[in-house]
Design a protein around this motif. Structure first.
Motif, PDB file in Angstrom:
ATOM      1  N   LEU A 231      59.976 109.846  -4.773  1.00  0.00           N
ATOM      2  CA  LEU A 231      61.085 109.269  -5.536  1.00  0.00           C
ATOM      3  C   LEU A 231      60.659 108.858  -6.936  1.00  0.00           C
ATOM      4  O   LEU A 231      61.466 108.817  -7.856  1.00  0.00           O
ATOM      5  N   ILE A 232      59.362 108.529  -7.074  1.00  0.00           N
ATOM      6  CA  ILE A 232      58.910 107.944  -8.320  1.00  0.00           C
ATOM      7  C   ILE A 232      58.946 108.931  -9.473  1.00  0.00           C
ATOM      8  O   ILE A 232      59.096 108.547 -10.621  1.00  0.00           O
ATOM      9  N   ALA A 233      58.862 110.228  -9.159  1.00  0.00           N
ATOM     10  CA  ALA A 233      58.880 111.226 -10.241  1.00  0.00           C
ATOM     11  C   ALA A 233      60.122 111.089 -11.094  1.00  0.00           C
ATOM     12  O   ALA A 233      60.091 111.323 -12.294  1.00  0.00           O
ATOM     13  N   VAL A 234      61.250 110.712 -10.482  1.00  0.00           N
ATOM     14  CA  VAL A 234      62.464 110.575 -11.272  1.00  0.00           C
ATOM     15  C   VAL A 234      62.822 109.105 -11.480  1.00  0.00           C
ATOM     16  O   VAL A 234      63.955 108.782 -11.787  1.00  0.00           O
ATOM     17  N   ASN A 235      61.820 108.210 -11.331  1.00  0.00           N
ATOM     18  CA  ASN A 235      62.097 106.810 -11.595  1.00  0.00           C
ATOM     19  C   ASN A 235      62.072 106.582 -13.111  1.00  0.00           C
ATOM     20  O   ASN A 235      61.090 106.885 -13.779  1.00  0.00           O
ATOM     21  N   CYS A 236      63.162 106.031 -13.628  1.00  0.00           N
ATOM     22  CA  CYS A 236      63.256 105.878 -15.086  1.00  0.00           C
ATOM     23  C   CYS A 236      62.165 104.962 -15.625  1.00  0.00           C
ATOM     24  O   CYS A 236      61.803 105.058 -16.792  1.00  0.00           O
ATOM     25  N   ALA A 237      61.635 104.053 -14.808  1.00  0.00           N
ATOM     26  CA  ALA A 237      60.643 103.106 -15.321  1.00  0.00           C
ATOM     27  C   ALA A 237      59.403 103.840 -15.828  1.00  0.00           C
ATOM     28  O   ALA A 237      58.822 103.458 -16.846  1.00  0.00           O
ATOM     29  N   ILE A 238      58.991 104.914 -15.147  1.00  0.00           N
ATOM     30  CA  ILE A 238      57.778 105.627 -15.543  1.00  0.00           C
ATOM     31  C   ILE A 238      58.005 106.335 -16.883  1.00  0.00           C
ATOM     32  O   ILE A 238      57.264 106.160 -17.849  1.00  0.00           O
ATOM     33  N   MET A 239      59.073 107.149 -16.924  1.00  0.00           N
ATOM     34  CA  MET A 239      59.385 107.860 -18.169  1.00  0.00           C
ATOM     35  C   MET A 239      59.654 106.847 -19.281  1.00  0.00           C
ATOM     36  O   MET A 239      59.216 107.029 -20.417  1.00  0.00           O
TER      37      MET A 239
ATOM     38  N   ILE B  74      67.533 110.353 -20.517  1.00  0.00           N
ATOM     39  CA  ILE B  74      68.541 111.154 -19.805  1.00  0.00           C
ATOM     40  C   ILE B  74      67.826 112.077 -18.813  1.00  0.00           C
ATOM     41  O   ILE B  74      68.362 112.403 -17.764  1.00  0.00           O
ATOM     42  N   ILE B  75      66.583 112.473 -19.146  1.00  0.00           N
ATOM     43  CA  ILE B  75      65.823 113.352 -18.245  1.00  0.00           C
ATOM     44  C   ILE B  75      65.741 112.769 -16.849  1.00  0.00           C
ATOM     45  O   ILE B  75      65.931 113.462 -15.856  1.00  0.00           O
ATOM     46  N   THR B  76      65.444 111.470 -16.779  1.00  0.00           N
ATOM     47  CA  THR B  76      65.267 110.868 -15.458  1.00  0.00           C
ATOM     48  C   THR B  76      66.558 110.241 -14.960  1.00  0.00           C
ATOM     49  O   THR B  76      66.537 109.499 -13.983  1.00  0.00           O
ATOM     50  N   ASN B  77      67.672 110.525 -15.646  1.00  0.00           N
ATOM     51  CA  ASN B  77      68.943 110.002 -15.180  1.00  0.00           C
ATOM     52  C   ASN B  77      69.257 110.611 -13.819  1.00  0.00           C
ATOM     53  O   ASN B  77      69.280 111.824 -13.654  1.00  0.00           O
ATOM     54  N   CYS B  78      69.486 109.744 -12.841  1.00  0.00           N
ATOM     55  CA  CYS B  78      69.636 110.254 -11.478  1.00  0.00           C
ATOM     56  C   CYS B  78      70.861 111.132 -11.327  1.00  0.00           C
ATOM     57  O   CYS B  78      70.916 111.945 -10.412  1.00  0.00           O
TER      58      CYS B  78
ATOM     59  N   PHE C 280      58.977 115.327 -24.615  1.00  0.00           N
ATOM     60  CA  PHE C 280      59.777 115.077 -23.398  1.00  0.00           C
ATOM     61  C   PHE C 280      59.324 115.981 -22.258  1.00  0.00           C
ATOM     62  O   PHE C 280      59.084 115.535 -21.141  1.00  0.00           O
ATOM     63  N   ILE C 281      59.213 117.277 -22.576  1.00  0.00           N
ATOM     64  CA  ILE C 281      58.871 118.245 -21.525  1.00  0.00           C
ATOM     65  C   ILE C 281      57.485 117.959 -20.966  1.00  0.00           C
ATOM     66  O   ILE C 281      57.272 117.922 -19.755  1.00  0.00           O
ATOM     67  N   LEU C 282      56.506 117.691 -21.889  1.00  0.00           N
ATOM     68  CA  LEU C 282      55.139 117.480 -21.413  1.00  0.00           C
ATOM     69  C   LEU C 282      55.031 116.197 -20.611  1.00  0.00           C
ATOM     70  O   LEU C 282      54.379 116.160 -19.566  1.00  0.00           O
ATOM     71  N   PHE C 283      55.687 115.121 -21.088  1.00  0.00           N
ATOM     72  CA  PHE C 283      55.593 113.838 -20.377  1.00  0.00           C
ATOM     73  C   PHE C 283      56.127 113.973 -18.956  1.00  0.00           C
ATOM     74  O   PHE C 283      55.499 113.533 -17.997  1.00  0.00           O
ATOM     75  N   ILE C 284      57.292 114.607 -18.828  1.00  0.00           N
ATOM     76  CA  ILE C 284      57.892 114.673 -17.491  1.00  0.00           C
ATOM     77  C   ILE C 284      57.075 115.596 -16.593  1.00  0.00           C
ATOM     78  O   ILE C 284      56.921 115.338 -15.397  1.00  0.00           O
ATOM     79  N   ALA C 285      56.482 116.645 -17.192  1.00  0.00           N
ATOM     80  CA  ALA C 285      55.632 117.524 -16.386  1.00  0.00           C
ATOM     81  C   ALA C 285      54.403 116.763 -15.902  1.00  0.00           C
ATOM     82  O   ALA C 285      54.002 116.880 -14.740  1.00  0.00           O
ATOM     83  N   VAL C 286      53.801 115.947 -16.803  1.00  0.00           N
ATOM     84  CA  VAL C 286      52.639 115.156 -16.400  1.00  0.00           C
ATOM     85  C   VAL C 286      53.029 114.192 -15.282  1.00  0.00           C
ATOM     86  O   VAL C 286      52.323 114.083 -14.267  1.00  0.00           O
ATOM     87  N   ILE C 287      54.182 113.532 -15.437  1.00  0.00           N
ATOM     88  CA  ILE C 287      54.587 112.567 -14.416  1.00  0.00           C
ATOM     89  C   ILE C 287      54.785 113.260 -13.073  1.00  0.00           C
ATOM     90  O   ILE C 287      54.241 112.821 -12.047  1.00  0.00           O
ATOM     91  N   ALA C 288      55.539 114.369 -13.075  1.00  0.00           N
ATOM     92  CA  ALA C 288      55.800 115.058 -11.812  1.00  0.00           C
ATOM     93  C   ALA C 288      54.498 115.558 -11.190  1.00  0.00           C
ATOM     94  O   ALA C 288      54.283 115.429  -9.980  1.00  0.00           O
ATOM     95  N   GLY C 289      53.604 116.096 -12.039  1.00  0.00           N
ATOM     96  CA  GLY C 289      52.325 116.588 -11.534  1.00  0.00           C
ATOM     97  C   GLY C 289      51.479 115.478 -10.944  1.00  0.00           C
ATOM     98  O   GLY C 289      50.939 115.606  -9.848  1.00  0.00           O
ATOM     99  N   ILE C 290      51.374 114.353 -11.696  1.00  0.00           N
ATOM    100  CA  ILE C 290      50.549 113.238 -11.222  1.00  0.00           C
ATOM    101  C   ILE C 290      51.088 112.680  -9.912  1.00  0.00           C
ATOM    102  O   ILE C 290      50.314 112.351  -8.999  1.00  0.00           O
ATOM    103  N   VAL C 291      52.430 112.596  -9.808  1.00  0.00           N
ATOM    104  CA  VAL C 291      52.993 112.054  -8.576  1.00  0.00           C
ATOM    105  C   VAL C 291      52.594 112.928  -7.388  1.00  0.00           C
ATOM    106  O   VAL C 291      52.172 112.424  -6.341  1.00  0.00           O
ATOM    107  N   GLN C 292      52.678 114.254  -7.568  1.00  0.00           N
ATOM    108  CA  GLN C 292      52.263 115.169  -6.496  1.00  0.00           C
ATOM    109  C   GLN C 292      50.793 114.980  -6.149  1.00  0.00           C
ATOM    110  O   GLN C 292      50.413 114.903  -4.988  1.00  0.00           O
TER     111      GLN C 292
END
Lengths: 208, 209
Positions: free
Chosen positions: A114-122, B110-114, A79-91
């Motif tokens: 906005l896409i960093a926290v878009n649920c579709a990516i994660m 839940i991580i990306t839950n707004c 979870f941590i690595l995926f979200i870090a990769v997503i946030a990094g790539i978006v930047q």
């Protein structure tokens, strides 16, 4: 090849991100009411998916899994690595696009952060993680190899784009209809999405 | 002690339950709200998990808010949330395995839950830890409340039971009543949430512009 085509079609229509798993609606509902912005957002999401899903696939199979470079099962870190990769790539994507294609940046600019926290990516990354274990011989959802991951990312992105543009088009027309007052805005949008999801249910069971 | 439960703090806690509900009014966290509500039990578990995570992530971010550099705050927030979600997901796998299988990827989502990012940005970044904790718990419960309503309606009409107990008597089935299979489909979740919003807005008319 056959498997790739089947996976592609399935991820656009049957496992549609919005209509089958409701992913990535928040940013859409909050942002746009017209087709043009919806299209911009859709393109940006597809673009980011195409980069992040294959990278996370490599991360999952080559680093985190038990037969990766560390020979230990590190999947609890995913979870941590995926979200870090997503946030990094978006930047990173934001900076690269700004540097090399100002016109594309002007079109996508506001949507990228906005896409960093878009649920579709994660969501796509987590589905991809689940599907690695499936057997390609029996399931058309299985992802075995980097090629499949790219195909899945493209299909998921295009499916999302299709859904979001269709919804925006319906919403534009909604301005001319006489909706009961308390239902206006968010309420009717939900019911519209629900009816469209019903239509998309016809695709379930589609196989090639 | 009085200060901890002052009027403002009470408002911080109670507003998200009704007039400032995260799903109905702030339009946050819809994605996962719909996918897990085909039965009541996963809806309750999901609601509680989100409540715990919003509460604690709000406290953590609020404690370190003065040391976070502004430019990279989103990534720091995401990492804090992701760590908490990992813990919750492991706890679920250990103590409620069946439900965690049912929830599948939605625990990770839940991580990306707004709701989380929204509350962290809008509240925890500028308020003290105790207020932030109340705000997080309040928003989590407001979210859980809607999940429970939708989950209960869908399970009752879709499979005639609540939490797995049959509620519709057999005599009704004998007389031709049948469960509405449509209710277990994803599409109906959206329509029920639409109706909940309708009812909520009719009741809170004066609030709206």
């Amino acid at each position: 090849m056959e498997h790739a085509i089947s996976l592609f079609i399935r991820s656009i229509f049957v496992d549609n991100m919005i209509f089958a798993s409701f992913l990535g609606m928040c940013s859409y509902l909050a942002v746009s009411k017209n087709v043009k912005t919806a299209f911009g957002l859709g393109v940006a999401v597809t673009f980011v998916l195409l980069i992040t899903v294959p990278i996370n696939y490599l991360l999952q199979t080559k680093v985190l899994s038990a037969d990766g470079i560390f020979h230990t099962d590190l999947t609890y870190l995913s979870f941590i690595l995926f979200i870090a990769v997503i946030a990094g790539i978006v930047q990173l994507v934001e900076m690269v696009v700004e540097r090399f294609s100002p016109s594309l940046y002007a079109a996508l600019g506001i949507f990228l952060p906005l896409i960093a926290v878009n649920c579709a990516i994660m969501g796509a990354c987590l589905f991809m993680q689940q599907r690695i274990d499936m057997d390609p011989a029996t399931s058309s959802q299985a992802i075995s190899g980097i090629g499949d991951a790219v195909v899945y990312a493209l299909g998921a992105g295009l499916g999302w784009l299709l859904a979001i543009v269709a919804l925006a088009a319906v919403n534009e027309k909604m301005a001319y209809t006489n909706v009961p007052k308390p239902l206006q805005g968010l309420g009717i949008t939900f019911i519209t999405v629900g009816l469209m999801a019903m239509a998309f249910m016809c695709f379930s069971g589609l196989s090639i | 002690m009085n200060k901890l439960f002052s009027k403002e703090n009470k408002a911080v806690f109670l507003a998200p339950l009704n007039i400032d509900n995260p799903i109905l009014v702030q339009i946050l966290g819809i994605c996962s709200a719909l996918a897990v509500t085909s039965q009541l039990e996963p809806a309750i578990v999901m609601g509680l998990s989100v409540t715990v995570i919003t509460g604690f992530s709000n406290v953590i971010i609020s404690l370190i808010r003065k040391t976070i550099p502004n430019r990279i705050r989103i990534i720091i927030q995401l990492v804090v949330v992701a760590a908490l979600v990992t813990i919750v997901s492991m706890l679920l796998k250990a103590f409620a395995y069946d439900v965690s299988v049912q929830l599948s990827v939605y625990v990770g989502l839940i991580i990306t839950n707004c709701i989380l990012m929204g509350r962290l940005e809008a509240f925890a970044m500028m308020n003290g830890p105790w207020e932030s904790f109340l705000d997080g718990i309040g928003n989590g419960l407001g979210y859980a409340f809607i999940l429970v309503i939708v989950g209960a309606v869908r399970e009752l009409l879709g499979s005639g039971s609540l939490l797995g107990f049959k509620l519709i008597p057999d005599s009704l089935y004998a007389n031709g009543y049948s469960d509405n299979g449509m209710m277990t489909m994803p599409a109906m979740a959206l329509i029920i949430v639409g109706c909940v919003i309708w009812v909520h807005r009719s009741l809170n008319k004066e609030e709206k512009k």
